[in-house]
Motif scaffolding. Structure first.
Motif, PDB file in Angstrom:
ATOM      1  N   TYR A 170      71.861  37.600  30.222  1.00 61.72           N
ATOM      2  CA  TYR A 170      71.969  36.385  31.028  1.00 61.72           C
ATOM      3  C   TYR A 170      70.654  35.605  31.029  1.00 61.72           C
ATOM      4  O   TYR A 170      70.614  34.396  30.793  1.00 61.72           O
ATOM      5  CB  TYR A 170      72.398  36.763  32.444  1.00 61.72           C
ATOM      6  N   VAL A 171      69.553  36.343  31.264  1.00 63.94           N
ATOM      7  CA  VAL A 171      68.246  35.693  31.355  1.00 63.94           C
ATOM      8  C   VAL A 171      67.874  35.048  30.020  1.00 63.94           C
ATOM      9  O   VAL A 171      67.429  33.892  29.968  1.00 63.94           O
ATOM     10  CB  VAL A 171      67.170  36.726  31.776  1.00 63.94           C
ATOM     11  N   LEU A 172      68.098  35.771  28.940  1.00 60.89           N
ATOM     12  CA  LEU A 172      67.715  35.232  27.635  1.00 60.89           C
ATOM     13  C   LEU A 172      68.554  34.015  27.282  1.00 60.89           C
ATOM     14  O   LEU A 172      68.029  33.009  26.785  1.00 60.89           O
ATOM     15  CB  LEU A 172      67.844  36.326  26.562  1.00 60.89           C
ATOM     16  N   ILE A 173      69.850  34.093  27.591  1.00 60.30           N
ATOM     17  CA  ILE A 173      70.701  32.933  27.300  1.00 60.30           C
ATOM     18  C   ILE A 173      70.214  31.725  28.079  1.00 60.30           C
ATOM     19  O   ILE A 173      70.010  30.639  27.525  1.00 60.30           O
ATOM     20  CB  ILE A 173      72.181  33.230  27.646  1.00 60.30           C
ATOM     21  N   SER A 174      69.949  31.943  29.409  1.00 65.54           N
ATOM     22  CA  SER A 174      69.528  30.755  30.171  1.00 65.54           C
ATOM     23  C   SER A 174      68.133  30.298  29.755  1.00 65.54           C
ATOM     24  O   SER A 174      67.812  29.121  29.823  1.00 65.54           O
ATOM     25  CB  SER A 174      69.610  30.996  31.679  1.00 65.54           C
ATOM     26  N   HIS A 175      67.301  31.232  29.279  1.00 59.41           N
ATOM     27  CA  HIS A 175      65.963  30.838  28.857  1.00 59.41           C
ATOM     28  C   HIS A 175      66.024  29.945  27.617  1.00 59.41           C
ATOM     29  O   HIS A 175      65.370  28.906  27.550  1.00 59.41           O
ATOM     30  CB  HIS A 175      65.129  32.081  28.560  1.00 59.41           C
ATOM     31  N   PHE A 176      66.845  30.344  26.664  1.00 61.40           N
ATOM     32  CA  PHE A 176      66.859  29.603  25.404  1.00 61.40           C
ATOM     33  C   PHE A 176      67.803  28.416  25.402  1.00 61.40           C
ATOM     34  O   PHE A 176      67.594  27.458  24.698  1.00 61.40           O
ATOM     35  CB  PHE A 176      67.193  30.553  24.243  1.00 61.40           C
ATOM     36  N   PHE A 177      68.871  28.509  26.220  1.00 54.33           N
ATOM     37  CA  PHE A 177      69.882  27.455  26.092  1.00 54.33           C
ATOM     38  C   PHE A 177      69.983  26.515  27.274  1.00 54.33           C
ATOM     39  O   PHE A 177      70.731  25.571  27.248  1.00 54.33           O
ATOM     40  CB  PHE A 177      71.256  28.085  25.795  1.00 54.33           C
ATOM     41  N   ALA A 181      68.091  23.823  29.643  1.00 56.76           N
ATOM     42  CA  ALA A 181      66.909  22.969  29.627  1.00 56.76           C
ATOM     43  C   ALA A 181      66.074  23.137  30.899  1.00 56.76           C
ATOM     44  O   ALA A 181      64.859  23.001  30.889  1.00 56.76           O
ATOM     45  CB  ALA A 181      67.329  21.517  29.459  1.00 56.76           C
ATOM     46  N   THR A 182      66.749  23.466  32.037  1.00 57.12           N
ATOM     47  CA  THR A 182      66.061  23.447  33.336  1.00 57.12           C
ATOM     48  C   THR A 182      65.362  24.756  33.687  1.00 57.12           C
ATOM     49  O   THR A 182      64.834  24.903  34.771  1.00 57.12           O
ATOM     50  CB  THR A 182      67.076  23.144  34.462  1.00 57.12           C
ATOM     51  N   SER A 183      65.361  25.743  32.797  1.00 53.85           N
ATOM     52  CA  SER A 183      64.801  27.048  33.169  1.00 53.85           C
ATOM     53  C   SER A 183      63.317  26.943  33.536  1.00 53.85           C
ATOM     54  O   SER A 183      62.545  26.231  32.889  1.00 53.85           O
ATOM     55  CB  SER A 183      65.031  28.013  32.010  1.00 53.85           C
ATOM     56  N   ASN A 184      62.922  27.648  34.627  1.00 54.44           N
ATOM     57  CA  ASN A 184      61.533  27.608  35.085  1.00 54.44           C
ATOM     58  C   ASN A 184      60.651  28.431  34.176  1.00 54.44           C
ATOM     59  O   ASN A 184      61.050  29.510  33.761  1.00 54.44           O
ATOM     60  CB  ASN A 184      61.408  28.206  36.492  1.00 54.44           C
ATOM     61  N   PRO A 185      59.421  27.977  33.938  1.00 51.89           N
ATOM     62  CA  PRO A 185      58.534  28.784  33.112  1.00 51.89           C
ATOM     63  C   PRO A 185      58.195  30.106  33.814  1.00 51.89           C
ATOM     64  O   PRO A 185      57.987  30.131  35.029  1.00 51.89           O
ATOM     65  CB  PRO A 185      57.289  27.910  32.942  1.00 51.89           C
ATOM     66  N   GLY A 186      58.208  31.187  33.118  1.00 50.50           N
ATOM     67  CA  GLY A 186      57.835  32.492  33.696  1.00 50.50           C
ATOM     68  C   GLY A 186      58.999  33.236  34.330  1.00 50.50           C
ATOM     69  O   GLY A 186      58.935  34.444  34.545  1.00 50.50           O
ATOM     70  N   TRP A 187      60.081  32.521  34.630  1.00 46.54           N
ATOM     71  CA  TRP A 187      61.216  33.158  35.316  1.00 46.54           C
ATOM     72  C   TRP A 187      61.822  34.287  34.480  1.00 46.54           C
ATOM     73  O   TRP A 187      62.039  35.394  34.978  1.00 46.54           O
ATOM     74  CB  TRP A 187      62.264  32.078  35.626  1.00 46.54           C
ATOM     75  N   ALA A 188      62.020  33.996  33.218  1.00 45.10           N
ATOM     76  CA  ALA A 188      62.675  34.994  32.360  1.00 45.10           C
ATOM     77  C   ALA A 188      61.844  36.267  32.273  1.00 45.10           C
ATOM     78  O   ALA A 188      62.364  37.384  32.449  1.00 45.10           O
ATOM     79  CB  ALA A 188      62.877  34.411  30.964  1.00 45.10           C
ATOM     80  N   SER A 189      60.534  36.133  32.060  1.00 42.56           N
ATOM     81  CA  SER A 189      59.724  37.343  31.891  1.00 42.56           C
ATOM     82  C   SER A 189      59.636  38.127  33.196  1.00 42.56           C
ATOM     83  O   SER A 189      59.688  39.361  33.207  1.00 42.56           O
ATOM     84  CB  SER A 189      58.329  36.984  31.373  1.00 42.56           C
ATOM     85  N   ILE A 190      59.531  37.406  34.344  1.00 47.30           N
ATOM     86  CA  ILE A 190      59.459  38.118  35.626  1.00 47.30           C
ATOM     87  C   ILE A 190      60.761  38.865  35.885  1.00 47.30           C
ATOM     88  O   ILE A 190      60.764  40.042  36.241  1.00 47.30           O
ATOM     89  CB  ILE A 190      59.138  37.135  36.771  1.00 47.30           C
ATOM     90  N   MET A 191      61.897  38.176  35.676  1.00 49.74           N
ATOM     91  CA  MET A 191      63.198  38.820  35.880  1.00 49.74           C
ATOM     92  C   MET A 191      63.312  40.087  35.043  1.00 49.74           C
ATOM     93  O   MET A 191      63.674  41.153  35.535  1.00 49.74           O
ATOM     94  CB  MET A 191      64.333  37.871  35.462  1.00 49.74           C
TER      95      MET A 191
END
Ligand code: UDP
Ligand code: MG
Length: 324
Positions: free
Chosen positions: A264-271, A273-283
């Motif tokens: 889920y995180v990777l999909i929202s990170h790459f696809f 546009a609005t993903s917050n910087p750092g959110w994916a790695s922290i999650m």
């Protein structure tokens, strides 16, 4: 397993063991009742005339001990020991049982308040004579216990079962044990004792006597909720490493969830546009590390569980009979 005893066992010297903590109100009522039952059984030839009562005074702060001294002087069949301080019901009971072990053929343990129908002792002795080494007293009704006591007690039984502790349902510490069974009990050298858990592990031929539980003859319950809770936690933690295993499984489940979250995180990170910087790695690190930590604690727990079992040094087996 069926045991092949040629004949009925002879009339046993019976010891009735009573743990007593501040029972100055209950004992004057219960001692005569128990002596009377012993007299009746003696008259019927069911038990040996040398049968007796042993009270284990659990460091009472009232006049329980003085009362026992007087009773002993009046009738030497009333024996007593006194614990140096209040150690709790299980310890007082164990002390009493170990005291009578070499001086009886069978021992019945019963509470001082006679909430457990003392007449059931007669059936217990009959079953002993027919070959049982352990006879459990099981409550068939708890009508006289308060609603609260009843529900909390039942909740504890169920909880203990879920946590991997096998006990006899609705059996407290009212039971008969032959001196052979007591000898095996003596081999359990652990300091945290929970007799209701240990006795079923002893094995041997056992049976059940049902009785209905009455109200206390006198005095207050010495088992408030806090003591019941402590007993239950003691029981679970000294019999089962299952709570530790649950940590491991929680870790495993959250690791599987991590994989789902990762997708889920990777999909929202790459696809997105609005993903917050750092959110994916922290999650990912919270989930990943969290589940790895749980798995590791659980693994350490498995080893501690093994140590825990070893440290108890329980007997690994018990031989019942030999034909050599
Ligand atoms: N008892 C004991 N030490 C304690 C508490 C209780 O020896 O610290 C004894 C008490 O005298 C009684 C038995 O354990 O003979 C059971 O206690 P109680 O009847 O108060 O418990 P309940 O029936 O309410 O669960
Ligand atoms: Mg009671």
């Amino acid at each position: 397993m069926e045991e092949y005893t040629a004949t009925e066992r002879p009339a046993p010297v019976l010891a009735v063991v009573i743990p007593c903590y501040n029972e100055e109100d209950a004992l004057p009522a219960s001692i005569p009742v128990l002596l009377d039952i012993i007299d009746r059984m003696t008259a019927d030839g069911l038990v040996d005339p040398r049968s007796y009562i042993l009270c284990a005074d659990d460091g009472s702060s009232d006049s329980t001990w003085k009362l026992l001294v007087d009773r002993h002087a009046a009738d030497p069949r009333v024996k007593a020991i006194s614990l140096a301080h209040n150690r709790g019901h299980q310890y007082a009971l164990l002390a009493g049982l170990m005291e009578v072990m070499d001086h009886c053929d069978a021992a019945v343990s019963i509470d001082a308040d006679l909430q457990d129908d003392p007449l059931a002792i007669i059936d217990m002795v009959r079953l002993y004579r027919a070959g049982s080494d352990i006879v459990y007293g099981v409550r068939s009704s708890r009508k006289t216990d308060t609603m609260f006591k009843r529900t909390t007690a039942h909740a504890f039984y169920s909880f203990q079962k879920v946590m991997g502790l096998e006990t006899i349902y609705d059996h407290a510490d009212y039971r008969l044990m032959s001196n052979f069974a007591l000898g095996l009990l003596a081999q359990y050298r652990e300091s945290n004792i929970f007799l209701r858990g240990i006795v079923p592990q002893i094995g041997l031929r056992s049976s059940v006597v049902k009785y209905s539980r009455a109200a206390r003859v006198a005095g207050e319950s010495k088992y408030p909720l806090s003591k019941m809770l402590a007993l239950s936690i003691d029981g679970i933690t000294s019999f089962s490493a299952r709570p530790m295993r649950w940590i491991f499984f929680t870790g495993l489940i959250s690791f599987i969830l991590t994989l789902i979250v990762a997708v889920y995180v990777l999909i929202s990170h790459f696809f997105t546009a609005t993903s917050n910087p750092g959110w994916a790695s922290i999650m990912l690190s919270i989930w990943g590390l969290g589940s790895l930590i749980l798995i590791s604690i659980g693994l350490v727990g498995e080893y501690i569980g093994k140590i825990f079992v070893e440290v108890k040094g329980r007997p690994r087996y018990a031989i019942r009979q030999r034909l050599l």
